[in-house]
Write an enzyme that holds these catalytic residues in place. Structure first.
Site, PDB file in Angstrom:
ATOM      1  N   LYS A 124       0.868  -1.189   0.000  1.00 51.58           N
ATOM      2  CA  LYS A 124       0.000   0.000   0.000  1.00 51.58           C
ATOM      3  C   LYS A 124       0.894   1.225   0.000  1.00 51.58           C
ATOM      4  O   LYS A 124       2.012   1.169   0.491  1.00 51.58           O
ATOM      5  CB  LYS A 124      -0.866   0.018   1.264  1.00 51.58           C
ATOM      6  CG  LYS A 124      -2.141   0.804   1.112  1.00 51.58           C
ATOM      7  CD  LYS A 124      -3.223  -0.038   0.512  1.00 51.58           C
ATOM      8  CE  LYS A 124      -4.449   0.768   0.171  1.00 51.58           C
ATOM      9  NZ  LYS A 124      -5.575  -0.118  -0.190  1.00 51.58           N
ATOM     10  N   ASP A 164      -6.987   4.026  -4.625  1.00 49.96           N
ATOM     11  CA  ASP A 164      -7.635   3.887  -3.313  1.00 49.96           C
ATOM     12  C   ASP A 164      -8.289   5.254  -3.085  1.00 49.96           C
ATOM     13  O   ASP A 164      -8.516   5.975  -4.068  1.00 49.96           O
ATOM     14  CB  ASP A 164      -6.588   3.521  -2.231  1.00 49.96           C
ATOM     15  CG  ASP A 164      -7.226   3.105  -0.910  1.00 49.96           C
ATOM     16  OD1 ASP A 164      -7.619   1.935  -0.793  1.00 49.96           O
ATOM     17  OD2 ASP A 164      -7.344   3.934   0.008  1.00 49.96           O
ATOM     18  N   ALA A 241     -18.611   3.505  -3.487  1.00 54.61           N
ATOM     19  CA  ALA A 241     -20.045   3.719  -3.253  1.00 54.61           C
ATOM     20  C   ALA A 241     -20.807   3.704  -4.582  1.00 54.61           C
ATOM     21  O   ALA A 241     -21.922   3.174  -4.681  1.00 54.61           O
ATOM     22  CB  ALA A 241     -20.267   5.046  -2.534  1.00 54.61           C
TER      23      ALA A 241
HETATM   24  O1  2IT Z   1      -8.081  -1.592  -0.823  1.00 56.38           O
HETATM   25  C1  2IT Z   1      -7.977  -2.127  -1.937  1.00 56.38           C
HETATM   26  O2  2IT Z   1      -8.074  -3.334  -2.097  1.00 56.38           O
HETATM   27  C2  2IT Z   1      -7.743  -1.247  -3.079  1.00 56.38           C
HETATM   28  N1  2IT Z   1      -7.665  -0.041  -2.889  1.00 56.38           N
HETATM   29  C3  2IT Z   1      -7.536  -1.818  -4.452  1.00 56.38           C
HETATM   30  C4  2IT Z   1      -6.125  -2.261  -4.616  1.00 56.38           C
HETATM   31  C5  2IT Z   1      -5.756  -2.737  -5.996  1.00 56.38           C
HETATM   32  O3  2IT Z   1      -4.567  -3.061  -6.164  1.00 56.38           O
HETATM   33  O4  2IT Z   1      -6.595  -2.783  -6.880  1.00 56.38           O
END
Ligand code: 2IT
Length: 447
Positions: A124, A164, A241
């Protein structure tokens, strides 16, 4: 292992990392029993290794705003765990981003990705850059400056970022453009959530919300209930959403609330297609105000400032915005109003106290790492298409997404079924994800 002892050591080592510690505590407490049936895990110190990220990059991001003033933000990438595949997970641009938040998200992502059935590790990243009130040009300059630092640390088989909170298709476009310029390679698989004409997967934008509703459907059916005819309150009005509103409506439920940092819109007769489309306009405006929906559709939506989506009477509550957005007081209000199911679509959308309240009240509850895994799973499908240099049809992607969500539900049932026949989805998701990562780590030796 004793979850309490490991947590005490982690708290001493990382004081103040409240979000990370909250995520770690939930996982450790729910996997403790299963873990202790495996002395080989204990001997290899799997859990002690798993709670520390493989590595963390932090960097300065300097860019110039529209007034010509120089701005400096912090950038991060947490490469949490690569036992089952390259690091994979989104980038979050939000003013509250800090290392604790990204460590919690990277930790969660590791188990979530393991549940998807696809070979993806957990990562992340993001920045404390605040997109609210910024122009498109400012967003582009920030994304370019961010990628100027990040590009050497990512790659299709190394680490694959995506969107994200605060990072959607527009931002991925700016990030990819700069990546390509720096790397001098058309490496489509380095980011997911791309545009359809340049390597993006059909349905990736919808996938988190669609997958969540497929999962909610399984939860309800397993409990002998039906989604059709139910009222649904959603928080947020962003990408997640939006996808949830489309699929909930399509499956015959009525979305009666959406919300934002400024308050809630009550949509008595259910959200319409025009209103769902308008959510995209609201997101693109960078205003971050849900009141805009009521201003645009005054007859259908009533705005109340300072209230959450959880103040609206509903059968099903779906947090779709941010961590800890639903607390114990909210859970009590929902239950008092007759809510029978809460599924987290945001990552760690509920506080630990809210989850315990729902569970003790006998409310159907499922955690984000199972419910929202359709997003990253479809990112995994995007990586597959990129690696094969082809593009699947919407039907093909949707069929795979449905299969993956059903498999995640099965894994939750396998590890979470209680003596009375009901399912503890928190335990089920955590144990299923944990076992896969732990086994891979064990087999790969002490590294
Ligand atoms: O929290 C998550 O799973 C995402 N923001 C998507 C992450 C992704 O690599 O598609």
């Amino acid at each position: 292992m004793k979850a309490n002892e490991i947590m005490a050591a982690l708290e001493a080592k990382h004081p103040g990392e409240d979000l990370f510690l909250q995520a770690a505590r939930e996982v450790l407490e729910t996997v403790e029993e299963e873990y202790n049936k495996h002395p080989e895990f204990e001997k290899a110190k799997i859990v002690e290794r798993m709670v520390e990220p493989d590595r963390i990059f932090t960097f300065r991001v300097t860019w110039v705003d529209d007034k010509g003033e120089i701005q400096t933000n912090l950038g991060y990438r947490v490469q949490f765990n690569s036992a089952i595949g390259p690091y994979k997970g989104g980038l979050r641009f939000h003013k509250a981003v800090n290392l604790s938040m990204l460590k919690f998200l990277g930790f969660e992502q590791t188990f979530k990705n393991a549940l998807t059935t696809l070979p993806m590790g957990g990562g992340k990243g993001g920045s404390d850059f605040d997109p609210v009130g910024k122009s498109n040009e400012e967003i582009m300059r920030f994304c370019q400056a961010f990628m100027l630092e990040l590009w050497r640390n990512i790659g299709p088989d190394t680490d694959v970022p995506a969107g994200d909170v605060g990072v959607g298709g527009r931002e991925i476009g700016f990030l990819y453009g700069m990546y390509k310029k720096l790397a001098r390679e058309y490496n489509t698989g380095v980011l997911t959530g791309k545009g359809e004409t340049w390597g993006g997967s059909i349905l990736r934008p919808e996938a988190t919300g669609f997958g969540a509703l497929y999962f909610v459907n399984h939860v309800l059916e397993t409990a002998g209930q039906k989604l059709a005819g139910k009222t649904v309150a959603l928080s947020g009005f962003g990408n997640v959403a939006w996808g949830a509103a489309i699929k909930a409506t399509e499956l015959g439920a009525k979305v009666v609330a959406i919300s934002g940092p400024d308050g809630v819109c009550h949509i008595k007769d259910g959200i319409t297609k025009e209103m769902i489309d308008y959510m995209l306009v609201m997101r693109a405006s960078n205003r971050n105000k849900v009141q805009d929906m009521a201003d645009k559709f005054p007859a259908a939506a009533t705005f109340t400032a300072g209230k959450k989506a959880w103040s609206i009477k509903c059968d099903i509550a779906l947090p779709c915005a941010f961590q800890n957005e639903l607390n114990e007081a909210d859970a009590k209000e929902l239950v008092a109003n007759g809510t029978m199911c809460c599924c987290e679509v945001s990552n760690m959308g509920c506080t630990a106290e809210a989850i315990h309240y729902f569970q003790h009240a006998g409310i159907l509850f499922a955690p984000g790492k199972a419910v929202n895994a359709g997003g990253v799973a479809t990112s995994g499908l995007e990586m597959t298409q990129n690696a094969a240099h082809l593009a699947w049809s919407g039907e093909e992607v949707d069929a795979k997404l449905k299969w993956i969500m059903s498999s995640i539900h099965e894994q939750c049932v396998r590890y979470g079924k209680k003596a009375d026949g009901t399912i503890d989805y928190v335990k089920g998701a955590n144990v299923a994800g944990f076992m896969k990562v732990a086994t891979a780590m064990l087999e790969q030796g002490t590294i």
